[in-house]
Write a protein that holds these residues in place. Structure first.
Motif, PDB file in Angstrom:
ATOM      1  N   HIS A 124       0.845  -1.199   0.000  1.00 39.30           N
ATOM      2  CA  HIS A 124       0.000   0.000   0.000  1.00 39.30           C
ATOM      3  C   HIS A 124       0.878   1.246   0.000  1.00 39.30           C
ATOM      4  CE1 HIS A 124      -3.725  -2.234   0.770  1.00 39.30           C
ATOM      5  NE2 HIS A 124      -3.043  -2.952   1.639  1.00 39.30           N
ATOM      6  N   SER A 177     -15.790   3.274   4.303  1.00 40.67           N
ATOM      7  CA  SER A 177     -14.436   3.492   3.824  1.00 40.67           C
ATOM      8  C   SER A 177     -13.858   2.238   3.179  1.00 40.67           C
ATOM      9  CB  SER A 177     -13.555   3.957   4.985  1.00 40.67           C
ATOM     10  OG  SER A 177     -12.244   4.203   4.564  1.00 40.67           O
ATOM     11  N   GLY A 233     -13.062   2.863  -0.617  1.00 42.52           N
ATOM     12  CA  GLY A 233     -11.669   3.265  -0.725  1.00 42.52           C
ATOM     13  C   GLY A 233     -11.467   4.744  -0.476  1.00 42.52           C
ATOM     14  N   ILE A 234     -12.437   5.371   0.191  1.00 44.98           N
ATOM     15  CA  ILE A 234     -12.367   6.792   0.525  1.00 44.98           C
ATOM     16  C   ILE A 234     -12.169   6.922   2.038  1.00 44.98           C
ATOM     17  CG2 ILE A 234     -13.609   8.985   0.577  1.00 44.98           C
ATOM     18  CD1 ILE A 234     -12.776   8.209  -2.217  1.00 44.98           C
ATOM     19  N   SER A 254      -8.371  11.393  -1.230  1.00 51.66           N
ATOM     20  CA  SER A 254      -8.577   9.948  -1.334  1.00 51.66           C
ATOM     21  C   SER A 254      -8.829   9.532  -2.773  1.00 51.66           C
ATOM     22  CB  SER A 254      -9.761   9.518  -0.464  1.00 51.66           C
ATOM     23  OG  SER A 254      -9.508   9.681   0.905  1.00 51.66           O
ATOM     24  N   ARG A 255      -9.656  10.287  -3.469  1.00 53.60           N
ATOM     25  CA  ARG A 255      -9.930   9.984  -4.876  1.00 53.60           C
ATOM     26  C   ARG A 255      -8.640   9.938  -5.688  1.00 53.60           C
ATOM     27  NH1 ARG A 255     -14.771  14.053  -6.774  1.00 53.60           N
ATOM     28  NH2 ARG A 255     -16.567  12.926  -5.958  1.00 53.60           N
ATOM     29  N   ARG A 301      -6.367   6.999  -4.665  1.00 59.88           N
ATOM     30  CA  ARG A 301      -6.949   5.712  -5.052  1.00 59.88           C
ATOM     31  C   ARG A 301      -6.530   5.312  -6.466  1.00 59.88           C
ATOM     32  NH1 ARG A 301     -13.351   5.449  -4.652  1.00 59.88           N
ATOM     33  NH2 ARG A 301     -13.009   6.743  -6.502  1.00 59.88           N
ATOM     34  N   THR A 302      -6.120   6.280  -7.276  1.00 59.13           N
ATOM     35  CA  THR A 302      -5.640   5.946  -8.620  1.00 59.13           C
ATOM     36  C   THR A 302      -4.274   5.281  -8.570  1.00 59.13           C
ATOM     37  OG1 THR A 302      -4.565   8.098  -8.989  1.00 59.13           O
ATOM     38  CG2 THR A 302      -6.900   7.923  -9.555  1.00 59.13           C
ATOM     39  N   SER A 334      -3.140   3.352  -5.568  1.00 59.70           N
ATOM     40  CA  SER A 334      -3.308   2.074  -4.879  1.00 59.70           C
ATOM     41  C   SER A 334      -4.549   2.147  -4.004  1.00 59.70           C
ATOM     42  CB  SER A 334      -2.081   1.726  -4.023  1.00 59.70           C
ATOM     43  OG  SER A 334      -2.047   2.489  -2.821  1.00 59.70           O
ATOM     44  N   TRP A 335      -5.093   0.996  -3.694  1.00 57.69           N
ATOM     45  CA  TRP A 335      -6.208   0.935  -2.751  1.00 57.69           C
ATOM     46  C   TRP A 335      -5.661   1.209  -1.353  1.00 57.69           C
ATOM     47  CZ3 TRP A 335     -11.013   0.996  -4.373  1.00 57.69           C
ATOM     48  CH2 TRP A 335     -12.054   0.760  -3.454  1.00 57.69           C
ATOM     49  N   PRO A 336      -6.443   1.897  -0.507  1.00 55.46           N
ATOM     50  CA  PRO A 336      -5.908   2.236   0.813  1.00 55.46           C
ATOM     51  C   PRO A 336      -5.783   1.028   1.733  1.00 55.46           C
ATOM     52  CG  PRO A 336      -8.218   2.818   0.686  1.00 55.46           C
ATOM     53  CD  PRO A 336      -7.802   2.414  -0.703  1.00 55.46           C
TER      54      PRO A 336
END
Length: 223
Positions: free
Chosen positions: A103, A130, A134-135, A167-168, A171-172, A174-176
């Motif tokens: 991550h 969340s 993924g936010i 977060s947006r 997220r591009t 990696s996933w949190p």
């Protein structure tokens, strides 16, 4: 991992003694802790400096303050912590493990401290939402590598939803990492405004933001 903890503050003098006590072990362990004051009218900045913390002055606005703190910090890992939120024991080790697992950013589960039992439900819903989207939100103590933060342009210069927008962008990449150990944040916002009223307000604001309503207009409604 060399972490920097960045804390935006505004009129938090009454909370400074407890906050200082929580942060002291991290400072002794070599963690950089940086307060970014947004123009407090109380003794927030002077109390933080008297306690031995580094303080910089920035323009008011949480996103602006955190961006200023990131630029002034030196760590390769950035942890953005609200003044009324406490990191759990083992937080740094958990962050390091999430990076080693691949991550580039993440957040903690949250526990909301307060009298209303409904706050437990609010926290569970925040954590669940969340994980699904993924936010992350600022209450969950977002963390990330400096490389990831800088690659997406840092925090947007907007008065609300800066955590959603960051977060947006992240997220591009990696996933949190959604860490299950919990930060504890104050329920004062919900208690002062009313739990149900705050829930409905935040859902309405987020829905409007997803529909493209400018953050400046949403900030007026939030205030």
């Amino acid at each position: 991992m060399h972490p920097s903890i960045i804390i935006p503050v505004l009129d938090e003098a009454s909370n400074l003694p407890d906050l200082s006590r929580r942060l002291a072990p991290l400072v002794r362990a070599g963690v950089e802790v940086l307060f970014v004051d947004g123009g407090s009218e109380d003794a927030t900045a002077s109390l933080a400096e008297a306690a031995g913390f580094r303080v910089i002055r920035g323009r008011r606005g949480r996103a602006r303050q955190m961006e200023a703190g990131a630029k002034a910090s030196h760590g390769d890992t950035l942890i953005f912590l609200h003044a009324d939120t406490a990191l759990p024991t083992g937080a740094l080790q958990a962050i390091d493990a999430s990076f080693r697992a691949g991550h580039e950013w993440g957040r903690f589960d949250v526990h909301i401290a307060g009298r209303p039992r409904m706050l437990r439900v609010v926290a569970r819903m925040m954590n669940w939402r969340s994980r699904i989207t993924g936010i992350a939100t600022g209450d969950q103590a977002m963390f990330m590598t400096r490389e990831a933060f800088e690659s997406v342009g840092g925090f947007p210069d907007q008065p609300l939803m800066e955590d959603i927008e960051l977060s947006r962008r992240l997220r591009t990449r990696s996933w949190p990492a959604c860490l299950r150990i919990k930060v504890t944040t104050s329920g004062r916002r919900w208690e002062s405004r009313g739990v149900w009223r705050t829930i409905f307000l935040m859902w309405r604001l987020r829905w409007s933001y997803w529909r493209g309503v400018p953050a400046s207009r949403l900030a007026e409604a939030y205030r």
